[in-house]
Design a protein around this motif. Structure first.
Motif, PDB file in Angstrom:
ATOM      1  N   SER A 164      -2.790  -7.802 -10.292  1.00  0.00           N
ATOM      2  CA  SER A 164      -3.047  -6.671 -11.173  1.00  0.00           C
ATOM      3  C   SER A 164      -2.016  -5.557 -11.020  1.00  0.00           C
ATOM      4  N   LYS A 165      -1.657  -5.264  -9.771  1.00  0.00           N
ATOM      5  CA  LYS A 165      -0.777  -4.101  -9.554  1.00  0.00           C
ATOM      6  C   LYS A 165       0.680  -4.476  -9.340  1.00  0.00           C
ATOM      7  N   GLY A 166       0.968  -5.776  -9.088  1.00  0.00           N
ATOM      8  CA  GLY A 166       2.359  -6.157  -8.849  1.00  0.00           C
ATOM      9  C   GLY A 166       2.878  -5.582  -7.553  1.00  0.00           C
ATOM     10  N   VAL A 167       4.203  -5.567  -7.410  1.00  0.00           N
ATOM     11  CA  VAL A 167       4.842  -4.987  -6.221  1.00  0.00           C
ATOM     12  C   VAL A 167       5.194  -3.544  -6.543  1.00  0.00           C
ATOM     13  N   PRO A 168       4.644  -2.573  -5.809  1.00  0.00           N
ATOM     14  CA  PRO A 168       4.880  -1.173  -6.144  1.00  0.00           C
ATOM     15  C   PRO A 168       6.324  -0.750  -5.923  1.00  0.00           C
ATOM     16  N   ASP A 169       6.767   0.227  -6.705  1.00  0.00           N
ATOM     17  CA  ASP A 169       8.105   0.801  -6.507  1.00  0.00           C
ATOM     18  C   ASP A 169       8.088   1.622  -5.229  1.00  0.00           C
ATOM     19  N   ARG A 170       9.231   1.620  -4.526  1.00  0.00           N
ATOM     20  CA  ARG A 170       9.324   2.434  -3.312  1.00  0.00           C
ATOM     21  C   ARG A 170       9.229   3.914  -3.618  1.00  0.00           C
ATOM     22  N   ALA A 171       9.610   4.314  -4.814  1.00  0.00           N
ATOM     23  CA  ALA A 171       9.540   5.727  -5.203  1.00  0.00           C
ATOM     24  C   ALA A 171       8.090   6.183  -5.265  1.00  0.00           C
ATOM     25  N   ILE A 224       9.523  -9.326   1.779  1.00  0.00           N
ATOM     26  CA  ILE A 224       9.548  -7.881   2.048  1.00  0.00           C
ATOM     27  C   ILE A 224      10.819  -7.217   1.544  1.00  0.00           C
ATOM     28  N   ALA A 225      11.737  -8.005   0.964  1.00  0.00           N
ATOM     29  CA  ALA A 225      13.001  -7.438   0.485  1.00  0.00           C
ATOM     30  C   ALA A 225      12.812  -6.268  -0.478  1.00  0.00           C
ATOM     31  N   PRO A 226      11.827  -6.295  -1.411  1.00  0.00           N
ATOM     32  CA  PRO A 226      11.685  -5.158  -2.328  1.00  0.00           C
ATOM     33  C   PRO A 226      11.394  -3.824  -1.638  1.00  0.00           C
ATOM     34  N   LEU A 277       0.820  -1.212   0.000  1.00  0.00           N
ATOM     35  CA  LEU A 277       0.000   0.000   0.000  1.00  0.00           C
ATOM     36  C   LEU A 277       0.858   1.269   0.000  1.00  0.00           C
ATOM     37  N   LYS A 278       2.156   1.096  -0.253  1.00  0.00           N
ATOM     38  CA  LYS A 278       3.110   2.201  -0.300  1.00  0.00           C
ATOM     39  C   LYS A 278       3.186   2.951   1.032  1.00  0.00           C
ATOM     40  N   LEU A 279       3.076   2.189   2.106  1.00  0.00           N
ATOM     41  CA  LEU A 279       3.273   2.734   3.446  1.00  0.00           C
ATOM     42  C   LEU A 279       4.655   2.315   3.924  1.00  0.00           C
ATOM     43  N   ASN A 280       5.466   3.260   4.349  1.00  0.00           N
ATOM     44  CA  ASN A 280       6.773   2.944   4.915  1.00  0.00           C
ATOM     45  C   ASN A 280       6.593   2.368   6.317  1.00  0.00           C
TER      46      ASN A 280
END
Length: 341
Positions: free
Chosen positions: A334-341, A78-80, A30-33
């Motif tokens: 559908s969305k894959g693993v989101p980029d950290r950017a 969780i490595a990505p 969910l792009k939460l750090n």
């Protein structure tokens, strides 16, 4: 990341066992750090500390997987997201409010987070030790142990296993092929374990691979200088016998303690934290609990349920961290693993 005296993040996850690791993955999706904190020096919680070589049979898509292998797979998952982890730290303080918390550890770290997930398992845990004279000396040499870290350490040993639950039976079955002899001691001839485990136990007893010693309880230890030469057991009527074992594995459960977490203002019940089932939020707004530490009607203490709770908590946290961003549910296919950017 091992040293971070000050850190800001979206979500602080207290506990790096399976539930905490998967919660970190769900936050990442969910792009939460987030940051992982744990009092142990390695990730994995009880899986890593207590039964790294013990097979787990109820993880979806894995007919059997050892605890250490499960933890390794979760860590790779969780490595990505490059999740910072503060290990060997005990979180002692939590102040602030929903959207702005400050956590402090016993190592002097300060973590500012907008939400908190407590994935502390059973909290601080330790074995329930049998009240036997001279126990400390045998513990010091490893003649008495409460966890099996490596099966190979027990090759050729004469092992007395005490207890009537899953752990006692599972380890008796796991070690029967490498031990010289195994005695299974219990106060009654009735064991609390999965039906399949009980079936396997009956087969092993019939084959002479395990000897049931019932109804007996631990009564004394024999040996010198930490070298165990025999385990004395007794019935309630006082009849005794000595089993010539050189290793004792007592499995009488864990004593658990939420520690400082119990002082943070959340409702708690016998080392568990009640949560709202649909969100896993505790009575303290902005603080969520997942895994064995969380409780609600119908709760099952299964790792897979902790995984589900991590997903629900992450989705409930998203509007706290991103109040101006609508969250549209999407499948990972559908969305894959989101980029950290």
């Amino acid at each position: 990341m091992t040293d971070a005296p000050s850190l800001s993040t979206d979500v602080a996850i207290i506990g790096a066992g399976p539930a905490g690791l998967f919660a970190a993955f769900e936050c990442g999706m969910l792009k939460l750090n987030c940051v992982l904190l744990d009092a142990l020096d390695e990730v994995g919680g009880q899986c890593a500390a207590l039964y790294p070589e013990k097979p787990i049979y109820d993880i979806p898509a894995h007919p059997a997987i050892e605890g250490a292998a499960l933890v390794e797979a979760l860590d790779r998952q969780i490595a990505p997201f490059d999740v910072p982890r503060l290990l060997g730290r005990r979180v002692e303080r939590l102040t602030g409010h929903r959207g702005d918390f400050v956590l402090g550890t016993d190592r002097g770290d300060t973590i500012r987070a907008r939400a908190v997930i407590v994935a502390a398992g059973a909290g601080a845990f330790g074995p329930n030790r049998p009240p036997l004279a001279g126990l400390d000396g045998f513990e010091a040499t490893g003649a008495v142990q409460y966890y099996v870290r490596r099966r190979a350490d027990f090759a050729g040993a004469r092992i007395v296993i005490a207890g009537g639950g899953d752990s006692a039976i599972d380890w008796a079955l796991s070690l029967k092929d490498i031990a010289e002899k195994i005695w299974l001691v219990h106060r009654r001839d009735r064991f609390r374990a999965a039906p399949e485990s009980l079936r396997q136990l009956d087969e092993a007893v019939a084959a002479g691979l395990i000897e049931k010693v019932v109804p007996y309880q631990l009564h004394g230890l024999h040996g010198a200088d930490g070298a165990l030469e025999g385990v004395e057991v007794a019935t309630l009527d006082g009849d005794t016998r000595i089993l010539p074992g050189n290793r004792l594995l007592p499995f009488f459960g864990l004593s658990t303690d939420l520690g400082p977490i119990a002082q943070w203002g959340m409702d708690s019940v016998r080392s568990t934290i009640p949560v709202v089932p649909s969100t896993c939020e505790t009575s303290l707004p902005g603080v969520f609990a997942v895994g064995d530490v969380a409780t609600y009607p119908g709760k099952l203490k299964l790792i897979l349920q902790g995984f589900s709770e991590g997903a629900m908590a992450a989705h409930a946290i998203h509007p706290i961290v991103r109040p101006d961003t609508a969250l549209h549910f999407e499948y990972s296919t559908s969305k894959g693993v989101p980029d950290r950017a």
